[in-house]
Design a protein around this motif. Structure first.
Motif, PDB file in Angstrom:
ATOM      1  N   ASP A   1       5.873  13.608  -0.514  1.00 12.06           N
ATOM      2  CA  ASP A   1       4.886  12.566  -0.828  1.00 12.06           C
ATOM      3  C   ASP A   1       5.336  11.704  -2.009  1.00 12.06           C
ATOM      4  OD1 ASP A   1       3.046  13.572   1.089  1.00 12.06           O
ATOM      5  OD2 ASP A   1       2.192  14.952  -0.387  1.00 12.06           O
ATOM      6  N   SER A   2       6.072  12.307  -2.951  1.00 12.40           N
ATOM      7  CA  SER A   2       6.357  11.661  -4.245  1.00 12.40           C
ATOM      8  C   SER A   2       7.820  11.291  -4.440  1.00 12.40           C
ATOM      9  CB  SER A   2       5.915  12.597  -5.373  1.00 12.40           C
ATOM     10  OG  SER A   2       6.749  13.751  -5.396  1.00 12.40           O
TER      11      SER A   2
ATOM     12  N   ARG B   1       0.853  -1.185   0.000  1.00  9.84           N
ATOM     13  CA  ARG B   1       0.000   0.000   0.000  1.00  9.84           C
ATOM     14  C   ARG B   1       0.888   1.234   0.000  1.00  9.84           C
ATOM     15  NH1 ARG B   1      -2.618  -3.934   2.574  1.00  9.84           N
ATOM     16  NH2 ARG B   1      -4.823  -4.201   2.144  1.00  9.84           N
ATOM     17  N   GLY B   2       0.396   2.300  -0.586  1.00 13.22           N
ATOM     18  CA  GLY B   2       1.167   3.532  -0.622  1.00 13.22           C
ATOM     19  C   GLY B   2       0.470   4.654  -1.371  1.00 13.22           C
ATOM     20  N   VAL B   3      -0.752   4.416  -1.825  1.00 16.98           N
ATOM     21  CA  VAL B   3      -1.499   5.447  -2.539  1.00 16.98           C
ATOM     22  C   VAL B   3      -1.761   6.623  -1.596  1.00 16.98           C
ATOM     23  CG1 VAL B   3      -3.729   5.983  -3.606  1.00 16.98           C
ATOM     24  CG2 VAL B   3      -2.578   3.824  -4.132  1.00 16.98           C
ATOM     25  N   ILE B   4      -1.512   7.804  -2.091  1.00 16.77           N
ATOM     26  CA  ILE B   4      -1.831   9.014  -1.325  1.00 16.77           C
ATOM     27  C   ILE B   4      -3.175   9.519  -1.833  1.00 16.77           C
ATOM     28  CG2 ILE B   4      -1.149  11.402  -0.904  1.00 16.77           C
ATOM     29  CD1 ILE B   4       1.770  10.374  -1.166  1.00 16.77           C
ATOM     30  N   HIS B   5      -4.101   9.668  -0.932  1.00 18.40           N
ATOM     31  CA  HIS B   5      -5.459  10.101  -1.285  1.00 18.40           C
ATOM     32  C   HIS B   5      -5.749  11.402  -0.559  1.00 18.40           C
ATOM     33  CE1 HIS B   5     -10.023   9.563  -0.611  1.00 18.40           C
ATOM     34  NE2 HIS B   5      -9.806  10.180  -1.752  1.00 18.40           N
TER      35      HIS B   5
ATOM     36  N   ALA C   1      -0.009  17.237  -3.494  1.00 19.93           N
ATOM     37  CA  ALA C   1       1.119  16.322  -3.327  1.00 19.93           C
ATOM     38  C   ALA C   1       2.400  17.139  -3.290  1.00 19.93           C
ATOM     39  CB  ALA C   1       1.179  15.298  -4.461  1.00 19.93           C
TER      40      ALA C   1
END
Length: 172
Positions: free
Chosen positions: A46-47, A18-22, A42
């Protein structure tokens, strides 16, 4: 053409990592910069430094001064309204659905010369300049709208950009 279904056998890590930033609508770091409203969705943190992504509302008359990013590209996608973009020494009008990519080293700016606010998203690749918006911008005040800044307020940008190690320059 159909694709075979990928099954988890032997590839379990692809299914559990998991690692999706929402960032839901209305969230992010919101700052007021000379009448414009920027919400950072973002950051470079974050990236892994690859991009900074921002949502912007630009009121009539709004937009930054002409500037250059020497070490990153900047891309814009207009969602609503119209903006005049400076490309070197010429301008182009952009409207909803238009995309613009500004290569590093290109003098540019956007300005809302219309009568209603414009909304867009834009990104820096690689990340970095979104930190300037966060540090330089004002915190929103509930029930108020942001106001344009006087010229001396823009003078704060240079020292902040230098401290952050950003290779950006404002140009006349």
């Amino acid at each position: 053409m159909s694709l075979e279904e990928i099954t988890p056998e032997g590839r379990a890590s692809l299914y559990v990592k998991r690692g999706v930033i929402h960032r839901p609508a209305g969230t992010g770091i919101t700052k007021w910069v000379s009448g414009d409203i920027y919400t950072v969705k973002a950051t470079g943190a974050d990236s892994n430094g690859s991009l900074g992504f921002i949502e912007a509302i630009v009121p009539p008359g709004g937009g930054p001064v002409a500037h250059v990013h020497f070490d990153r590209e900047e891309a814009f996608y207009l969602l609503d309204g119209e903006l005049e973009f400076l490309d070197g020494n010429e301008t182009v009008m952009a409207g909803a659905g238009d995309f613009l990519l500004v290569p590093r080293g290109t003098r540019h700016r956007f300005k809302n010369i219309g009568s209603k606010p414009a909304k867009m998203v834009f990104m820096f690749a690689s990340a970095g300049d979104e930190r300037l918006l966060v540090e330089l911008g004002d915190d929103p005040v509930e029930g108020q709208m942001p106001a344009p800044w006087p010229p001396e307020r823009f003078e704060q940008a240079g020292p902040i950009a230098e401290r952050l190690g950003l290779n950006t320059e404002n140009l006349p």
